[in-house]
Design a protein around this motif. Sequence first.
Motif, short mmCIF file in Angstrom:
data_model
loop_
_atom_site.label_atom_id
_atom_site.label_comp_id
_atom_site.label_asym_id
_atom_site.label_seq_id
_atom_site.Cartn_x
_atom_site.Cartn_y
_atom_site.Cartn_z
N PHE A 117 35.79 33.18 34.54
CA PHE A 117 35.08 34.37 34.10
C PHE A 117 33.68 34.08 33.58
O PHE A 117 32.97 35.00 33.15
N ARG A 118 33.25 32.84 33.64
CA ARG A 118 31.84 32.56 33.36
C ARG A 118 30.95 33.21 34.41
O ARG A 118 29.82 33.61 34.14
N SER A 119 31.46 33.34 35.62
CA SER A 119 30.70 33.96 36.71
C SER A 119 30.92 35.46 36.74
O SER A 119 32.06 35.94 36.64
N ARG A 120 29.86 36.19 36.89
CA ARG A 120 29.98 37.64 37.02
C ARG A 120 30.71 38.04 38.29
O ARG A 120 31.30 39.14 38.38
N LYS A 121 30.70 37.15 39.30
CA LYS A 121 31.42 37.45 40.54
C LYS A 121 32.91 37.64 40.28
O LYS A 121 33.59 38.39 40.99
N THR A 122 33.44 36.95 39.27
CA THR A 122 34.86 37.04 39.00
C THR A 122 35.24 38.44 38.53
O THR A 122 36.39 38.87 38.73
N ILE A 123 34.30 39.17 37.94
CA ILE A 123 34.58 40.57 37.61
C ILE A 123 34.93 41.33 38.89
O ILE A 123 35.90 42.09 38.93
N ASP A 124 34.13 41.15 39.93
CA ASP A 124 34.38 41.86 41.19
C ASP A 124 35.71 41.45 41.81
O ASP A 124 36.43 42.29 42.35
N PHE A 125 36.03 40.15 41.74
CA PHE A 125 37.32 39.70 42.28
C PHE A 125 38.47 40.33 41.50
O PHE A 125 39.48 40.74 42.09
N PHE A 126 38.32 40.39 40.18
CA PHE A 126 39.37 40.99 39.36
C PHE A 126 39.53 42.47 39.66
O PHE A 126 40.65 42.99 39.76
N LEU A 127 38.41 43.18 39.82
CA LEU A 127 38.48 44.61 40.10
C LEU A 127 39.12 44.88 41.46
O LEU A 127 39.85 45.87 41.62
N ARG A 128 38.86 44.02 42.43
CA ARG A 128 39.52 44.17 43.73
C ARG A 128 41.03 44.02 43.58
O ARG A 128 41.81 44.80 44.12
#
Length: 240
Positions: free
Chosen positions: A138-149
Motif C-alpha cells: 500500500f505504499r503505492s497508490r496503484k494498490t488502491i486501484d487493485f484493491f478497489l477492483r
Amino acid sequence: MTFPEGFLWGGALAANQCEGAYLEDGKGLSQQDVMPQGVRGPVTDQPTPDNLKLIGTDFYHRYREDIALMAEMGFKVFRFSIAWSRIYPRGDEAEPNEVGLAFYDRVIDECLKYGIEPLITLSHYEIPLHLCRTYDGFRSRKTIDFFLRYADTVLRRYHDRGKYWLTFNELDGIKHHPFDAGALVEDHFAPEDFETAIYQATHHQLLASALTVQYVHQIDPDAQVGCMTAYHPFYPMTPD
C-alpha cells in the motif's frame, strides 16, 4: 438480563488463520504464506513447512461441518474474511479467479442455511505477495486501484446475500507490523524512509477504505460498512 432483539452474537475468523489450501484452485501466495513465525519472526522467500497457516484448520475443505458447529452454538453472525489472493492471485490481474469466488458462494450459502448473517472482511492482513514485492504494497497508490477492483468484484458478487461489511481489519496495526498489515517490505526502503512509507501506506489504506464505503452504499444503500481498528483495554497492576 437478556440480549436485545436482533443482537448479533457470533464469532470471527480470518482466511489466513483458518482456510489452509494455500495453493489450491488457483489461489496465489499472500504475505501470510511467507510469515511462518507471524509478526515476530523473519519473512521467508517461499512458503516453508513450519508455517501452520498453510494448512490452518482446513476450513477450505471443512467449512460445512465448522459452520454447522457454529449454528449448534447459536451463532447469529459469522465474521470471516475473503482471501484477496484467492480472488486475484497476483492482485493486479484484469479478471478474477472464478473458482475462488465460487468457494465463498458456498460459504455464504451455508451460513444462510442456518440463519447466520455473514459479516465479510475484505482485507484481514492478507494481501497478494506479488503486490508486496512488485508495488511495495500500500505504499503505492496503484494498490488502491487493485484493491478497489477486488472489492468491486466481491461486493457485486455477494451483496444480495450479505449486508454487513468491513473494509480493513485493524487498520492501525500497520505501525507495529507493517508487512503484515500494509504489505511493506522493509528491505525495499532506506532506514530513514521507512516510517514515512508506513504513514503513506496508511493514508492509501484509508483512501481505499473510504472509496469502498462509497461502493458499498452505491451497490446496496441498506448495507452497513466500516473498518476495524485494534483497540485494547488495559488495567493497571496496582492502584499506583
